[in-house]
Design a protein around this motif. Structure first.
Motif, PDB file in Angstrom:
ATOM      1  N   ILE A 181      29.880  41.917 -28.230  1.00  0.00           N
ATOM      2  CA  ILE A 181      30.436  40.609 -28.601  1.00  0.00           C
ATOM      3  C   ILE A 181      29.870  39.522 -27.677  1.00  0.00           C
ATOM      4  N   LYS A 182      29.749  39.839 -26.380  1.00  0.00           N
ATOM      5  CA  LYS A 182      29.168  38.852 -25.456  1.00  0.00           C
ATOM      6  C   LYS A 182      27.697  38.588 -25.801  1.00  0.00           C
ATOM      7  N   GLU A 183      26.975  39.637 -26.195  1.00  0.00           N
ATOM      8  CA  GLU A 183      25.561  39.461 -26.512  1.00  0.00           C
ATOM      9  C   GLU A 183      25.373  38.635 -27.787  1.00  0.00           C
ATOM     10  N   VAL A 184      26.181  38.888 -28.797  1.00  0.00           N
ATOM     11  CA  VAL A 184      26.028  38.069 -30.014  1.00  0.00           C
ATOM     12  C   VAL A 184      26.430  36.623 -29.694  1.00  0.00           C
ATOM     13  N   THR A 185      27.434  36.453 -28.860  1.00  0.00           N
ATOM     14  CA  THR A 185      27.855  35.103 -28.454  1.00  0.00           C
ATOM     15  C   THR A 185      26.695  34.376 -27.763  1.00  0.00           C
ATOM     16  N   ARG A 186      26.027  35.069 -26.862  1.00  0.00           N
ATOM     17  CA  ARG A 186      24.894  34.472 -26.141  1.00  0.00           C
ATOM     18  C   ARG A 186      23.803  34.028 -27.129  1.00  0.00           C
ATOM     19  N   ARG A 187      23.500  34.890 -28.087  1.00  0.00           N
ATOM     20  CA  ARG A 187      22.422  34.561 -29.032  1.00  0.00           C
ATOM     21  C   ARG A 187      22.826  33.442 -29.982  1.00  0.00           C
ATOM     22  N   VAL A 188      24.120  33.345 -30.278  1.00  0.00           N
ATOM     23  CA  VAL A 188      24.612  32.222 -31.093  1.00  0.00           C
ATOM     24  C   VAL A 188      24.510  30.928 -30.269  1.00  0.00           C
ATOM     25  N   HIS A 189      24.925  30.997 -29.002  1.00  0.00           N
ATOM     26  CA  HIS A 189      24.819  29.826 -28.119  1.00  0.00           C
ATOM     27  C   HIS A 189      23.386  29.323 -28.025  1.00  0.00           C
ATOM     28  N   LEU A 190      22.416  30.256 -27.984  1.00  0.00           N
ATOM     29  CA  LEU A 190      20.997  29.858 -27.874  1.00  0.00           C
ATOM     30  C   LEU A 190      20.566  29.011 -29.072  1.00  0.00           C
ATOM     31  N   GLU A 191      21.274  29.100 -30.174  1.00  0.00           N
ATOM     32  CA  GLU A 191      20.983  28.250 -31.343  1.00  0.00           C
ATOM     33  C   GLU A 191      21.864  27.000 -31.348  1.00  0.00           C
ATOM     34  N   ASN A 192      22.495  26.753 -30.213  1.00  0.00           N
ATOM     35  CA  ASN A 192      23.351  25.570 -30.065  1.00  0.00           C
ATOM     36  C   ASN A 192      24.542  25.583 -31.023  1.00  0.00           C
ATOM     37  N   ILE A 193      25.104  26.765 -31.223  1.00  0.00           N
ATOM     38  CA  ILE A 193      26.317  26.923 -32.045  1.00  0.00           C
ATOM     39  C   ILE A 193      27.384  27.524 -31.136  1.00  0.00           C
ATOM     40  N   TRP A 194      28.605  26.983 -31.223  1.00  0.00           N
ATOM     41  CA  TRP A 194      29.627  27.248 -30.202  1.00  0.00           C
ATOM     42  C   TRP A 194      30.937  27.754 -30.784  1.00  0.00           C
ATOM     43  N   GLN A 195      30.985  27.953 -32.090  1.00  0.00           N
ATOM     44  CA  GLN A 195      32.200  28.449 -32.745  1.00  0.00           C
ATOM     45  C   GLN A 195      31.840  29.629 -33.647  1.00  0.00           C
ATOM     46  N   ALA A 196      32.834  30.446 -33.959  1.00  0.00           N
ATOM     47  CA  ALA A 196      32.617  31.563 -34.882  1.00  0.00           C
ATOM     48  C   ALA A 196      33.882  31.840 -35.685  1.00  0.00           C
ATOM     49  N   ALA A 197      33.690  32.499 -36.825  1.00  0.00           N
ATOM     50  CA  ALA A 197      34.802  32.963 -37.665  1.00  0.00           C
ATOM     51  C   ALA A 197      34.608  34.453 -37.908  1.00  0.00           C
ATOM     52  N   TYR A 198      35.704  35.195 -37.925  1.00  0.00           N
ATOM     53  CA  TYR A 198      35.632  36.639 -38.191  1.00  0.00           C
ATOM     54  C   TYR A 198      36.987  37.121 -38.673  1.00  0.00           C
ATOM     55  N   THR A 199      36.980  38.277 -39.314  1.00  0.00           N
ATOM     56  CA  THR A 199      38.229  38.902 -39.754  1.00  0.00           C
ATOM     57  C   THR A 199      38.264  40.329 -39.207  1.00  0.00           C
ATOM     58  N   ALA A 200      39.454  40.845 -39.013  1.00  0.00           N
ATOM     59  CA  ALA A 200      39.604  42.233 -38.555  1.00  0.00           C
ATOM     60  C   ALA A 200      40.960  42.762 -38.994  1.00  0.00           C
ATOM     61  N   GLY A 201      41.039  44.068 -39.115  1.00  0.00           N
ATOM     62  CA  GLY A 201      42.304  44.716 -39.461  1.00  0.00           C
ATOM     63  C   GLY A 201      43.218  44.840 -38.254  1.00  0.00           C
ATOM     64  N   VAL A 202      42.664  44.684 -37.046  1.00  0.00           N
ATOM     65  CA  VAL A 202      43.463  44.822 -35.822  1.00  0.00           C
ATOM     66  C   VAL A 202      43.951  43.449 -35.350  1.00  0.00           C
ATOM     67  N   VAL A 203      45.072  43.469 -34.637  1.00  0.00           N
ATOM     68  CA  VAL A 203      45.613  42.226 -34.076  1.00  0.00           C
ATOM     69  C   VAL A 203      44.963  41.969 -32.722  1.00  0.00           C
ATOM     70  N   LEU A 204      44.351  40.815 -32.602  1.00  0.00           N
ATOM     71  CA  LEU A 204      43.708  40.372 -31.356  1.00  0.00           C
ATOM     72  C   LEU A 204      44.257  38.987 -31.069  1.00  0.00           C
ATOM     73  N   PRO A 205      44.020  38.471 -29.861  1.00  0.00           N
ATOM     74  CA  PRO A 205      44.390  37.075 -29.614  1.00  0.00           C
ATOM     75  C   PRO A 205      43.411  36.150 -30.339  1.00  0.00           C
ATOM     76  N   THR A 206      43.875  35.230 -31.152  1.00  0.00           N
ATOM     77  CA  THR A 206      45.146  35.197 -31.878  1.00  0.00           C
ATOM     78  C   THR A 206      44.827  34.836 -33.310  1.00  0.00           C
ATOM     79  N   PRO A 207      45.358  35.510 -34.291  1.00  0.00           N
ATOM     80  CA  PRO A 207      45.007  35.198 -35.682  1.00  0.00           C
ATOM     81  C   PRO A 207      45.322  33.740 -36.039  1.00  0.00           C
ATOM     82  N   ILE A 208      44.435  33.093 -36.780  1.00  0.00           N
ATOM     83  CA  ILE A 208      44.785  31.781 -37.359  1.00  0.00           C
ATOM     84  C   ILE A 208      45.587  31.997 -38.636  1.00  0.00           C
ATOM     85  N   SER A 209      45.463  33.208 -39.199  1.00  0.00           N
ATOM     86  CA  SER A 209      46.213  33.539 -40.409  1.00  0.00           C
ATOM     87  C   SER A 209      46.179  35.044 -40.629  1.00  0.00           C
TER      88      SER A 209
END
Ligand code: MYA
Length: 415
Positions: A181-209
């Motif tokens: 997750i840190k590595e994909v974040t780094r590569r996204v940052h290198l494209e000057n993008i700073w936000q992400a969206a994702y879905t999962a079946g597990v509860v993590l901090p913190t669902p928007i919905s």
């Protein structure tokens, strides 16, 4: 696997975890607590502003080298144009990706689907990240991002959609996922993008919905035979088959498959429709051509063209995602259609979705699945969908929303 010390269960950390579990307190998240995501302790704090949690850093300050992996493993960028790599990814996911809670079914995304899902307009090859064992070169883990413009209320934000996070079953619980997750974040940052969206079946901090899947049987006998569904109380097989029977042909005049020439009209219809939800993709014509123009065994789209005016008034779509059936004598594949984007302006949504069920049945799908997002609640019960177990949580990375959203406020479907 030699592991002489029973360290895992006796550690203080695990005692605390078991205590927390038994008290049903929120779990600690050693990794997620360090990330710019909504934290459980902040839930309900209305003083926090909506929007980015932390500002972008100058690109020169983004780490230039990949994160360190355990020494036996190495990073690989997966070239999804290569049939060979596509097959490796396909096999990793086929054997190790998401299962239901009872481990009866496992997603079996097709190669064609993966190639479609990972190569939208403007995609970055560098965001298709694999991990290989150094000696055997075997692919053992995977995570992907694709670029998207996501609208949250009136802000259109460039984001990465993160999907297909997978660690080989034999390498679980070794904290590989946080590195990926840190590595994909780094590569996204290198494209000057700073936000992400994702879905999962597990509860993590913190669902928007939090949403729920609903299932509409198309082939009830097979679904019952493989343990996907059960015969209802006081129901026989023949009554059940009759209950789920559908007409042979769609009933709406002007209902037809979407074609290339429909892209402008479908884009207008969809943009107008999605604008009412709090979160939705900001699709342009290129996106619509990629995501919604029918691709055999990947995505199906239909629309209603008014027989009089030739206006495009309604639209429905679903994608193909089979699951492997684990350990059944008679069947190995469950053919499932997943509701994607649907728009009704003239044909009632109920009738439009009934036509979608009819064409899905004709295409030999066993089940039609839909989330309770957008206006889907208005047809689920009436069209004989039943609620699934398990939930799907939606997340944003480095973007806070004031409150959790109702599922019906979501205008976004991730694959
Ligand atoms: S969702 C589909 C996820 N895949 C599966 O469920 C397939 C089967 N399972 C596996 O392959 C493994 O169990 C996975 C975890 C790989 C899921 N999302 O390495 P670990 C946290 C986020 O010891 P493993 C999808 O693809 C967990 O809470 N985090 O665990 C969207 C713990 O952290 P913490 C997850 O079981 C992915 C840590 O990982 C997930 O061996 C979105 C444990 O690591 C999960 N689904 O491997 C990713 N599951 O201690 C986030 C567990 O803090 C993207 N964890 O609780 C974020 C945005 C990044 C881009 C930002 C750009 C600006």
């Amino acid at each position: 696997e030699a592991n002489p010390l029973p360290q895992d269960d006796s550690s203080l950390e695990n005692m605390v975890r078991r205590f927390q579990d038994s008290m049903s307190l929120p779990k600690r998240h050693k990794f997620w607590e360090t990330q710019p995501v909504g934290q459980f302790k902040d839930v309900g704090d209305t003083s926090l502003p909506e929007g980015p949690i932390e500002p972008p850093t100058p690109l020169s300050e983004v780490k230039q080298e990949p994160y360190n992996l355990p020494s036996q493993y190495e990073w690989t960028t997966c070239d999804m144009d290569s049939e060979e790599t596509c097959i490796e990814v396909y096999n990793l996911l086929k054997n190790n990706y998401v299962e239901d809670d009872e481990n009866m079914f496992r997603f079996n995304y097709s190669k064609e689907f993966l190639s479609w899902a990972l190569r939208p307009p403007g995609y970055y090859k560098s965001w298709h990240i694999g991990v290989r064992a150094k000696t055997s070169k075997k692919l053992v883990a995977f995570i992907t991002g694709i670029p998207a413009r996501i609208r949250v209320r009136d802000e259109v934000v460039k984001m990465a959609e993160i999907n297909f996070l997978c660690v080989h079953k034999k390498l679980r619980s070794k904290r590989l996922a946080p590195v990926m997750i840190k590595e994909v974040t780094r590569r996204v940052h290198l494209e000057n993008i700073w936000q992400a969206a994702y879905t999962a079946g597990v509860v993590l901090p913190t669902p928007i919905s939090t949403c729920q899947y609903w299932h509409r049987s198309l082939n009830p006998k097979k679904l019952i035979d493989v343990g996907f569904s059960r015969l209802g109380p006081r129901m026989t097989m023949s009554r059940t088959i009759k209950l789920y029977k559908l007409p042979d042909q769609p009933v709406t005049p002007g209902f037809r498959k979407m074609e290339l020439r429909d892209v402008p009209a479908v884009t207008r219809l969809l943009r107008q429709y999605l604008s009412q939800f709090v979160v939705s993709p900001d699709f342009d014509e290129n996106d619509v051509e990629h995501w919604l123009l029918p691709t055999e065994d990947v995505v199906d789209s239909y629309l209603v063209e008014s027989p009089k005016t030739h206006d495009i008034t309604d639209f429905c779509s679903f994608y193909t995602l089979p699951s492997s059936i684990l350990g059944n004598q008679n069947y190995s594949i469950l053919k499932a259609a997943y509701s994607y984007y649907n728009v009704s302006t003239k044909t009632p949504l109920l009738q439009l979705m009934n036509d979608a069920l009819i064409v899905a049945k004709k295409k030999d799908f066993d089940v039609f699945n839909a989330l309770d997002v957008m206006h889907n609640e208005s047809f689920l019960k009436e069209l004989k969908f039943g609620p699934g177990d398990g939930q799907l949580h939606y997340y944003l990375y480095n973007y806070r929303t004031r409150n959790a959203l109702r599922a019906s406020e979501l205008g976004l479907v991730l694959l």
